[in-house]
Design an enzyme around this catalytic site. Structure first.
Site, PDB file in Angstrom:
ATOM      1  N   ASP A 111       0.825  -1.202   0.000  1.00 10.49           N
ATOM      2  CA  ASP A 111       0.000   0.000   0.000  1.00 10.49           C
ATOM      3  C   ASP A 111       0.872   1.271   0.000  1.00 10.49           C
ATOM      4  O   ASP A 111       1.906   1.314   0.676  1.00 10.49           O
ATOM      5  CB  ASP A 111      -0.859  -0.058   1.284  1.00 10.49           C
ATOM      6  N   ASP A 162       2.048   5.454  -5.241  1.00 11.61           N
ATOM      7  CA  ASP A 162       1.334   6.676  -4.863  1.00 11.61           C
ATOM      8  C   ASP A 162       2.082   7.910  -5.348  1.00 11.61           C
ATOM      9  O   ASP A 162       3.003   8.405  -4.701  1.00 11.61           O
ATOM     10  CB  ASP A 162       1.154   6.717  -3.338  1.00 11.61           C
ATOM     11  N   GLY A 214      -6.996   8.060   8.625  1.00 13.86           N
ATOM     12  CA  GLY A 214      -7.048   8.314  10.068  1.00 13.86           C
ATOM     13  C   GLY A 214      -8.474   8.533  10.528  1.00 13.86           C
ATOM     14  O   GLY A 214      -9.420   8.428   9.739  1.00 13.86           O
ATOM     15  N   GLY A 239     -10.913   4.382   4.908  1.00 10.95           N
ATOM     16  CA  GLY A 239     -12.187   3.738   5.245  1.00 10.95           C
ATOM     17  C   GLY A 239     -12.626   3.936   6.689  1.00 10.95           C
ATOM     18  O   GLY A 239     -13.831   3.912   6.970  1.00 10.95           O
ATOM     19  N   THR A 240     -11.696   4.151   7.584  1.00  5.25           N
ATOM     20  CA  THR A 240     -12.059   4.260   8.996  1.00  5.25           C
ATOM     21  C   THR A 240     -12.988   5.446   9.239  1.00  5.25           C
ATOM     22  O   THR A 240     -12.646   6.574   8.896  1.00  5.25           O
ATOM     23  CB  THR A 240     -10.776   4.430   9.855  1.00  5.25           C
ATOM     24  N   ASN A 259     -10.035   0.401   1.695  1.00  8.42           N
ATOM     25  CA  ASN A 259      -8.897   0.269   2.609  1.00  8.42           C
ATOM     26  C   ASN A 259      -9.281   0.613   4.040  1.00  8.42           C
ATOM     27  O   ASN A 259      -9.850   1.683   4.295  1.00  8.42           O
ATOM     28  CB  ASN A 259      -7.790   1.248   2.196  1.00  8.42           C
TER      29      ASN A 259
HETATM   30  P1  13P Z   1      -7.764   4.540   7.363  1.00  8.03           P
HETATM   31  O1  13P Z   1      -6.577   4.546   8.280  1.00  8.03           O
HETATM   32  O2  13P Z   1      -8.558   5.782   7.457  1.00  8.03           O
HETATM   33  O3  13P Z   1      -8.617   3.319   7.558  1.00  8.03           O
HETATM   34  O4  13P Z   1      -7.210   4.506   5.877  1.00  8.03           O
HETATM   35  C1  13P Z   1      -6.639   3.343   5.390  1.00  8.03           C
HETATM   36  C2  13P Z   1      -6.030   3.526   4.075  1.00  8.03           C
HETATM   37  O5  13P Z   1      -6.569   4.154   3.206  1.00  8.03           O
HETATM   38  C3  13P Z   1      -4.748   2.871   3.841  1.00  8.03           C
HETATM   39  O6  13P Z   1      -4.239   3.143   2.585  1.00  8.03           O
END
Ligand code: 13P
Length: 283
Positions: free
Chosen positions: A81, A103, A178, A207-208, A227
């Site tokens: 990633d 990226d 985050g 996603g969090t 993610n």
């Molecule tokens: P989060 O830490 O917000 O879940 O994001 C994860 C992410 O996109 C990792 O590439």
């Protein structure tokens, strides 16, 4: 079973669901994610970001992730990633990762295209899938930077996907890495435009903290990989803290079990929201 991320996302496109891509930092998180995947018959992606290699060196955690995927009963892709350097991307490919992200989102569009194309040509030798990003997802993977969100321009996304020949495209629609400081308001208008005009699977980072309703809407509007990193780390920490508070930790192996259980619960919750449960028949 270790699989190519390209195949996982192709099935997600035909089945109209999204695959969870869970960041892991140790063996316990790997075990927890795979326990949830096997229980729910779900394809999953295990991933680690380049900025996290300080804590979990790639030469140690990489083989562990690949071995875990090979031994899993469900299809698992192993993904690098937010690759930033050719050196680490090459190392991940040499270790058997079945997909890598480059990226270049901070670069001017033409330069992002040029560098992404070079990585895609290189990864082709390994038959690995390639993800790249256009626009800027906010924050940063390890919280060390507070990058402002820069929403993807759909016309740039079309040209980027066509020129680079990548397999999956991460777009910025108001999402950020985050924990969100306020409720995220995703730009579904941009997502709809991208879905209409870009053929390849789209990826949602950050996603969090996104609501179940928004996840489902994303999964039905072209997002095929989601993610999840911070939620995994937070769930593991919380599970350990709860076990200590409840006096349920009497020695190291109780601690280990609490970690696995935190990662398992988090992955299970997300898989059920993303609709990727019971999607393993074609593999
Ligand atoms: P989060 O830490 O917000 O879940 O994001 C994860 C992410 O996109 C990792 O590439």
């Amino acid at each position: 079973m270790l699989v190519n991320m390209r195949d996982l996302l192709a099935d997600a496109q035909s089945g109209n669901y999204a695959v969870g891509s869970f960041s892991v930092a140790n063996m316990e998180m790997v075990l927890g994610v795979l326990q949830a995947a096997e229980e729910l018959n779900a394809p999953v992606i295990l991933q680690i970001a380049e900025v996290r290699l300080k804590q979990s060196p790639l030469e140690i955690i990489g083989p562990l992730m690949v071995a875990a995927a090979e031994n899993a009963k469900t299809p698992v892709a192993v993904h690098f990633d937010h690759g930033k350097t050719a050196e680490k991307i090459t190392q991940a490919l040499d270790l058997g990762f079945t997909s890598v992200m480059f990226d270049g989102s901070h670069l001017p569009l033409a330069e992002n295209i040029r560098q992404t194309k070079a990585i895609a040509a290189f990864a082709e030798q390994y038959d690995a899938a390639v993800e790249a990003e256009i626009g800027c997802v906010g924050g940063s993977e390890d919280g060390s930077e507070d990058i402002a969100v820069n929403c993807t321009k759909p016309q740039d996304a079309v040209c980027f996907a066509e020129e680079t020949g990548i397999d999956a495209l991460a777009i910025a629609i108001g999402n950020a890495h985050g924990n969100y400081k306020s409720v995220p308001k995703l730009r579904f208008d941009i997502l709809e435009e991208c879905e209409k005009s870009v053929d390849i699977p789209l990826v949602l980072h950050g996603g969090t903290g996104i609501s179940p309703e928004d996840f489902v809407k994303c999964a039905k509007t072209g997002i095929k990989k989601i993610n999840i990193a911070t939620a995994t780390f937070d769930a593991v920490e919380k599970s350990v803290r709860n076990c200590y508070n409840g006096n349920r930790i009497n020695g190291y192996y109780d601690l280990q079990e609490a970690e696995v259980s935190g990662a398992y619960e988090n992955a299970k919750r997300h898989i059920l929201i993303f609709g990727s449960d019971n999607k393993t028949e074609v593999f």
